[in-house]
Design a protein around this motif. Structure first.
Motif, PDB file in Angstrom:
ATOM      1  N   CYS A 181       0.827  -1.201   0.000  1.00  0.00           N
ATOM      2  CA  CYS A 181       0.000   0.000   0.000  1.00  0.00           C
ATOM      3  C   CYS A 181       0.869   1.262   0.000  1.00  0.00           C
ATOM      4  O   CYS A 181       0.521   2.265  -0.623  1.00  0.00           O
ATOM      5  N   GLY A 182       2.012   1.203   0.678  1.00  0.00           N
ATOM      6  CA  GLY A 182       2.892   2.359   0.750  1.00  0.00           C
ATOM      7  C   GLY A 182       3.438   2.820  -0.585  1.00  0.00           C
ATOM      8  O   GLY A 182       3.954   3.936  -0.703  1.00  0.00           O
ATOM      9  N   GLY A 183       3.320   1.985  -1.608  1.00  0.00           N
ATOM     10  CA  GLY A 183       3.816   2.363  -2.924  1.00  0.00           C
ATOM     11  C   GLY A 183       2.765   2.938  -3.843  1.00  0.00           C
ATOM     12  O   GLY A 183       3.059   3.301  -4.984  1.00  0.00           O
ATOM     13  N   VAL A 184       1.521   3.079  -3.361  1.00  0.00           N
ATOM     14  CA  VAL A 184       0.413   3.468  -4.228  1.00  0.00           C
ATOM     15  C   VAL A 184       0.433   4.942  -4.604  1.00  0.00           C
ATOM     16  O   VAL A 184       0.192   5.301  -5.763  1.00  0.00           O
ATOM     17  N   THR A 185       0.695   5.817  -3.651  1.00  0.00           N
ATOM     18  CA  THR A 185       0.522   7.251  -3.895  1.00  0.00           C
ATOM     19  C   THR A 185       1.731   7.917  -4.535  1.00  0.00           C
ATOM     20  O   THR A 185       1.604   8.984  -5.130  1.00  0.00           O
ATOM     21  N   GLY A 186       2.924   7.302  -4.386  1.00  0.00           N
ATOM     22  CA  GLY A 186       4.134   7.947  -4.891  1.00  0.00           C
ATOM     23  C   GLY A 186       4.473   9.202  -4.123  1.00  0.00           C
ATOM     24  O   GLY A 186       5.054  10.143  -4.667  1.00  0.00           O
ATOM     25  N   GLY A 187       4.126   9.245  -2.846  1.00  0.00           N
ATOM     26  CA  GLY A 187       4.372  10.411  -2.015  1.00  0.00           C
ATOM     27  C   GLY A 187       5.850  10.707  -1.845  1.00  0.00           C
ATOM     28  O   GLY A 187       6.704   9.826  -1.979  1.00  0.00           O
ATOM     29  N   THR A 188       6.147  11.966  -1.531  1.00  0.00           N
ATOM     30  CA  THR A 188       7.538  12.348  -1.288  1.00  0.00           C
ATOM     31  C   THR A 188       8.105  11.586  -0.098  1.00  0.00           C
ATOM     32  O   THR A 188       9.224  11.087  -0.136  1.00  0.00           O
ATOM     33  N   TYR A 189       7.330  11.511   0.958  1.00  0.00           N
ATOM     34  CA  TYR A 189       7.750  10.806   2.175  1.00  0.00           C
ATOM     35  C   TYR A 189       6.756   9.673   2.435  1.00  0.00           C
ATOM     36  O   TYR A 189       5.576   9.917   2.671  1.00  0.00           O
ATOM     37  N   THR A 190       7.226   8.441   2.364  1.00  0.00           N
ATOM     38  CA  THR A 190       6.342   7.301   2.585  1.00  0.00           C
ATOM     39  C   THR A 190       7.003   6.299   3.516  1.00  0.00           C
ATOM     40  O   THR A 190       8.236   6.140   3.502  1.00  0.00           O
ATOM     41  N   THR A 191       6.192   5.628   4.311  1.00  0.00           N
ATOM     42  CA  THR A 191       6.709   4.555   5.140  1.00  0.00           C
ATOM     43  C   THR A 191       5.579   3.645   5.568  1.00  0.00           C
ATOM     44  O   THR A 191       4.409   4.030   5.577  1.00  0.00           O
ATOM     45  N   THR A 192       5.938   2.417   5.912  1.00  0.00           N
ATOM     46  CA  THR A 192       5.005   1.458   6.489  1.00  0.00           C
ATOM     47  C   THR A 192       5.463   1.158   7.905  1.00  0.00           C
ATOM     48  O   THR A 192       6.636   0.815   8.116  1.00  0.00           O
ATOM     49  N   THR A 193       4.563   1.320   8.871  1.00  0.00           N
ATOM     50  CA  THR A 193       4.921   1.030  10.258  1.00  0.00           C
ATOM     51  C   THR A 193       4.560  -0.411  10.593  1.00  0.00           C
ATOM     52  O   THR A 193       3.644  -0.984  10.016  1.00  0.00           O
ATOM     53  N   GLU A 194       5.296  -0.976  11.531  1.00  0.00           N
ATOM     54  CA  GLU A 194       4.968  -2.303  12.048  1.00  0.00           C
ATOM     55  C   GLU A 194       5.145  -2.288  13.563  1.00  0.00           C
ATOM     56  O   GLU A 194       6.205  -1.923  14.072  1.00  0.00           O
ATOM     57  N   VAL A 195       4.088  -2.669  14.262  1.00  0.00           N
ATOM     58  CA  VAL A 195       4.156  -2.809  15.709  1.00  0.00           C
ATOM     59  C   VAL A 195       3.703  -4.227  16.051  1.00  0.00           C
ATOM     60  O   VAL A 195       2.899  -4.827  15.329  1.00  0.00           O
TER      61      VAL A 195
END
Length: 203
Positions: free
Chosen positions: A155-169
């Motif tokens: 999902c983190g690759g969908v928008t092409g945002g300048t700053y993107t990340t996927t969190t994991e807890v």
């Protein structure tokens, strides 16, 4: 932060999986490996359509994809996934702590580190294993790995945002509570937005 940003929230992308504490959904598809053009995974397709056709945002500044990994990954999901593919399953170790997954095409490591430092005030950061990895990926900075987000269908690759990340807890950690998990995700969001604001004010 509403005075600084137009914020869009997708509160639960895969409701069935959430209710059943599973990674995949009722059709045995993993939505977070299905954010690809032509995907027929219902949840992923719905969000991609909404982003592209309803929102039609020209440029995304920041994209945070908030995740948690529970013990069902190694007790149910991964064994079933391997069985479905006819492959043996040798087990896995879920990282005990918070970590981030960046996009190797746009890693933005200073941004990732700012998020980690914000979360560190709330809870512990996942250490690397004996090989210096988290989930078999090399740790590039404390608590940070990078992967090909678009190629993997994240999902983190969908928008092409300048700053993107996927969190994991990891809510099943003996060191955590549900409340601390929520606080960690909030800290990730605020850390990310504060970093973006700082970059905007310095430019």
């Amino acid at each position: 932060y509403a005075q600084h940003f137009n914020i869009v929230v997708a509160p639960c992308v895969s409701p069935w999986a959430y209710e059943h504490i599973q990674r995949w959904q009722a059709d045995l598809e993993d939505p977070n490996r299905s954010f690809k053009v032509g995907s027929e995974t219902e949840e992923s397709k719905a969000l991609m359509t909404y982003i592209k056709e309803t929102l039609d945002v020209k440029h995304w500044t920041c994209h945070l994809d908030l995740h948690e990994t529970t013990d069902t990954d190694c007790t149910e999901f991964m064994p079933a996934k391997h069985a479905k593919a006819g492959l043996p399953y040798d087990g896995e170790v879920i990282p005990d702590g918070f970590y981030l997954v960046g996009d190797d095409e746009n890693p933005q490591l200073d941004f990732q580190q700012a998020v980690i430092e914000s979360v560190r005030k709330v809870t512990h950061i996942a250490p690397p294993d004996d090989n210096g990895n988290i989930i078999d990926e090399p740790v590039v900075k404390d608590g940070i790995i990078v992967v090909p987000a678009k190629a993997l269908g994240l999902c983190g690759g969908v928008t092409g945002g300048t700053y993107t990340t996927t969190t994991e807890v990891y809510p099943d950690s003996p060191k955590l509570t549900d409340d601390l998990c929520n606080q960690a995700q909030v800290a990730a969001i605020t850390g990310a937005l504060e970093y973006v604001l700082a970059q905007q004010s310095s430019s």
